[in-house]
Motif scaffolding. Structure first.
Motif, PDB file in Angstrom:
ATOM      1  N   ALA A 116       0.829  -1.211   0.000  1.00  0.00           N
ATOM      2  CA  ALA A 116       0.000   0.000   0.000  1.00  0.00           C
ATOM      3  C   ALA A 116       0.861   1.257   0.000  1.00  0.00           C
ATOM      4  N   ASP A 117       1.944   1.255   0.777  1.00  0.00           N
ATOM      5  CA  ASP A 117       2.830   2.416   0.807  1.00  0.00           C
ATOM      6  C   ASP A 117       3.608   2.552  -0.495  1.00  0.00           C
ATOM      7  N   ILE A 118       4.030   1.436  -1.061  1.00  0.00           N
ATOM      8  CA  ILE A 118       4.726   1.493  -2.343  1.00  0.00           C
ATOM      9  C   ILE A 118       3.821   2.112  -3.408  1.00  0.00           C
ATOM     10  N   LEU A 119       2.554   1.717  -3.406  1.00  0.00           N
ATOM     11  CA  LEU A 119       1.604   2.263  -4.378  1.00  0.00           C
ATOM     12  C   LEU A 119       1.438   3.763  -4.185  1.00  0.00           C
ATOM     13  N   ALA A 120       1.354   4.221  -2.945  1.00  0.00           N
ATOM     14  CA  ALA A 120       1.217   5.655  -2.672  1.00  0.00           C
ATOM     15  C   ALA A 120       2.422   6.433  -3.189  1.00  0.00           C
ATOM     16  N   LEU A 121       3.608   5.872  -3.033  1.00  0.00           N
ATOM     17  CA  LEU A 121       4.817   6.545  -3.503  1.00  0.00           C
ATOM     18  C   LEU A 121       4.901   6.571  -5.024  1.00  0.00           C
ATOM     19  N   THR A 122       4.455   5.499  -5.687  1.00  0.00           N
ATOM     20  CA  THR A 122       4.489   5.505  -7.152  1.00  0.00           C
ATOM     21  C   THR A 122       3.556   6.560  -7.721  1.00  0.00           C
ATOM     22  N   ALA A 123       2.405   6.772  -7.060  1.00  0.00           N
ATOM     23  CA  ALA A 123       1.461   7.789  -7.529  1.00  0.00           C
ATOM     24  C   ALA A 123       2.094   9.174  -7.457  1.00  0.00           C
ATOM     25  N   ARG A 124       2.791   9.444  -6.363  1.00  0.00           N
ATOM     26  CA  ARG A 124       3.472  10.739  -6.216  1.00  0.00           C
ATOM     27  C   ARG A 124       4.599  10.887  -7.234  1.00  0.00           C
ATOM     28  N   ASP A 125       5.435   9.858  -7.347  1.00  0.00           N
ATOM     29  CA  ASP A 125       6.597   9.978  -8.220  1.00  0.00           C
ATOM     30  C   ASP A 125       6.217  10.039  -9.691  1.00  0.00           C
ATOM     31  N   GLY A 126       5.208   9.274 -10.087  1.00  0.00           N
ATOM     32  CA  GLY A 126       4.750   9.339 -11.468  1.00  0.00           C
ATOM     33  C   GLY A 126       4.246  10.723 -11.827  1.00  0.00           C
ATOM     34  N   THR A 127       3.498  11.328 -10.912  1.00  0.00           N
ATOM     35  CA  THR A 127       3.005  12.697 -11.116  1.00  0.00           C
ATOM     36  C   THR A 127       4.159  13.671 -11.292  1.00  0.00           C
ATOM     37  N   LEU A 129       7.370  13.106 -12.027  1.00  0.00           N
ATOM     38  CA  LEU A 129       8.260  12.849 -13.159  1.00  0.00           C
ATOM     39  C   LEU A 129       7.660  13.278 -14.493  1.00  0.00           C
ATOM     40  N   LEU A 130       6.352  13.501 -14.540  1.00  0.00           N
ATOM     41  CA  LEU A 130       5.714  14.022 -15.748  1.00  0.00           C
ATOM     42  C   LEU A 130       5.450  15.521 -15.651  1.00  0.00           C
ATOM     43  N   GLY A 131       6.102  16.166 -14.678  1.00  0.00           N
ATOM     44  CA  GLY A 131       6.026  17.616 -14.590  1.00  0.00           C
ATOM     45  C   GLY A 131       5.045  18.154 -13.575  1.00  0.00           C
ATOM     46  N   GLY A 132       4.415  17.266 -12.808  1.00  0.00           N
ATOM     47  CA  GLY A 132       3.452  17.686 -11.813  1.00  0.00           C
ATOM     48  C   GLY A 132       4.099  18.027 -10.482  1.00  0.00           C
ATOM     49  N   PRO A 133       3.284  18.319  -9.485  1.00  0.00           N
ATOM     50  CA  PRO A 133       3.818  18.666  -8.172  1.00  0.00           C
ATOM     51  C   PRO A 133       4.349  17.447  -7.442  1.00  0.00           C
ATOM     52  N   SER A 134       5.125  17.694  -6.419  1.00  0.00           N
ATOM     53  CA  SER A 134       5.554  16.642  -5.506  1.00  0.00           C
ATOM     54  C   SER A 134       4.970  16.944  -4.132  1.00  0.00           C
ATOM     55  N   TRP A 135       4.992  15.976  -3.256  1.00  0.00           N
ATOM     56  CA  TRP A 135       4.496  16.177  -1.896  1.00  0.00           C
ATOM     57  C   TRP A 135       5.133  15.147  -0.991  1.00  0.00           C
ATOM     58  N   SER A 136       5.112  15.428   0.286  1.00  0.00           N
ATOM     59  CA  SER A 136       5.614  14.493   1.279  1.00  0.00           C
ATOM     60  C   SER A 136       4.527  13.461   1.552  1.00  0.00           C
ATOM     61  N   VAL A 137       4.798  12.202   1.224  1.00  0.00           N
ATOM     62  CA  VAL A 137       3.785  11.155   1.349  1.00  0.00           C
ATOM     63  C   VAL A 137       3.766  10.610   2.777  1.00  0.00           C
ATOM     64  N   PRO A 138       2.657  10.741   3.491  1.00  0.00           N
ATOM     65  CA  PRO A 138       2.552  10.086   4.803  1.00  0.00           C
ATOM     66  C   PRO A 138       2.581   8.571   4.611  1.00  0.00           C
ATOM     67  N   LEU A 139       3.397   7.894   5.391  1.00  0.00           N
ATOM     68  CA  LEU A 139       3.602   6.460   5.236  1.00  0.00           C
ATOM     69  C   LEU A 139       3.307   5.710   6.529  1.00  0.00           C
ATOM     70  N   GLY A 140       3.210   4.406   6.392  1.00  0.00           N
ATOM     71  CA  GLY A 140       2.911   3.560   7.545  1.00  0.00           C
ATOM     72  C   GLY A 140       1.669   2.723   7.344  1.00  0.00           C
ATOM     73  N   ARG A 141       1.129   2.735   6.113  1.00  0.00           N
ATOM     74  CA  ARG A 141      -0.030   1.885   5.819  1.00  0.00           C
ATOM     75  C   ARG A 141       0.378   0.415   5.889  1.00  0.00           C
ATOM     76  N   ARG A 142      -0.564  -0.419   6.255  1.00  0.00           N
ATOM     77  CA  ARG A 142      -0.374  -1.857   6.183  1.00  0.00           C
ATOM     78  C   ARG A 142      -1.334  -2.419   5.141  1.00  0.00           C
ATOM     79  N   ASP A 143      -1.055  -3.618   4.685  1.00  0.00           N
ATOM     80  CA  ASP A 143      -1.834  -4.228   3.617  1.00  0.00           C
ATOM     81  C   ASP A 143      -3.022  -4.999   4.168  1.00  0.00           C
TER      82      ASP A 143
END
Length: 313
Positions: A116-127, A129-143
């Motif tokens: 779940a945390d990996i997925l959250a980070l990919t959403a941020r990084d994909g955004t 890397l295509l020129g969108g904003p970045s943000w600090s991703v809160p982490l600690g989700r469990r599956d």
């Protein structure tokens, strides 16, 4: 009983360190997996260099995960489950990138980081890397240990949803109408199959005739269901505000897109975003953080899956 190995001891220390946080935080893995974000970013750069569309695919997977029992990685579980729900079946893509990233993370920090945390980070990084904003991703989700196909069928907006339905579905997740309009801006980097917009380009009145004609060239009345078209016709490979500019000229690909600018409550915000990229970037980052906080599993709830496709045995 065999003596614990160094790796076993390291894993125990990491799990205790992470568990001590008890809620989502940007530094959740600072002690137990400090290389996490650099691993994800490196793998996302590789993935996007191979296929630029992967950013949109993974952003959509994250959205579809969070709208069904929270951001818990349940959408990644193999069928029967959410993958075969009507909005997801043969539609959600990019799982193989999550698998690659998970393998790299496991090699560095075994048994510590959730899918779940990996997925959250990919959403941020994909955004980003295509020129969108970045943000600090809160982490600690469990599956989660299971998904909910019926909830996926009920909670995810359809391409022909009207404004009332969109507001209601986002409202179920604690997201405001304005946040719904903001998050819809993710369509600036998306593509869709012909079957999802065919009825609009042949039957709707609130559509630019030239735009409808353009889309009809590759989306016939019969056949061609899987032929792709960019949701943002101008700059489909860049995360920008052209999506909103398209709505002003009735070039929304989906009915659910054009519903945001069709004489309703979101018209003013669409206009604002169309000429104020900085406002959109700021609001999008904030809305993504809020969406990522929908009902996460933390503490002792759920598990850290070894394989994102299946629950631990």
């Amino acid at each position: 009983m065999a003596a614990p190995t160094f790796m076993h001891c390291l894993l125990a220390i990491c799990l205790l360190s992470c568990a001590a946080h008890a809620q989502l935080s940007a530094d959740f893995y600072a002690d137990c997996c400090p290389s996490l974000e650099s691993i994800v970013r490196t793998e996302m750069i590789k993935a996007i260099s191979r296929e630029r569309r992967i950013a949109a695919k993974l952003l959509r997977v994250f959205f579809h995960d969070c709208f069904v029992q929270g951001c818990d990685g349940s959408v990644l579980l193999d069928a029967p489950g959410e993958k075969t729900a009507i909005p997801n079946n043969n539609s959600l893509l990019g799982y193989e990138v999550i698998d690659t990233i998970k393998a790299s993370v496991e090699a560095a920090c075994p048994g510590v980081v959730s899918c779940a945390d990996i997925l959250a980070l990919t959403a941020r990084d994909g955004t980003f890397l295509l020129g969108g904003p970045s943000w600090s991703v809160p982490l600690g989700r469990r599956d989660s240990r299971g998904g909910n196909q019926s909830l996926a069928n009920d909670n995810l907006p359809a391409p022909d949803s009207n404004l009332t339905v969109l507001i209601e579905l986002f409202g179920r997740q604690g997201l405001s109408p304005a946040e719904m309009t903001t998050l819809s801006g993710a369509h600036t980097i998306g593509f869709s199959q012909c079957l999802n917009f065919r009825d609009r380009i042949y039957n709707d009145a609130n559509i630019s005739p030239s735009f409808a004609a353009l889309r009809r060239q590759t989306c016939p009345r019969v056949g061609g269901n899987t032929t792709l078209a960019p949701i943002d016709v101008q700059t489909p490979g860049a995360f920008d505000t052209d999506y909103y500019q398209n709505l002003l000229t009735r070039r929304g690909l989906f009915r659910s897109d054009q519903a945001l600018f069709n004489g309703g409550s979101q018209d003013a915000l669409v206009r604002q975003y169309s000429f104020n990229p900085a406002l959109f970037r700021r609001d999008f980052a904030a809305a993504m953080i809020k969406m990522g906080n929908i009902c996460p599993l933390t503490g002792d709830d759920g598990e850290i899956r070894a394989n994102c496709h299946v629950a631990n045995s």
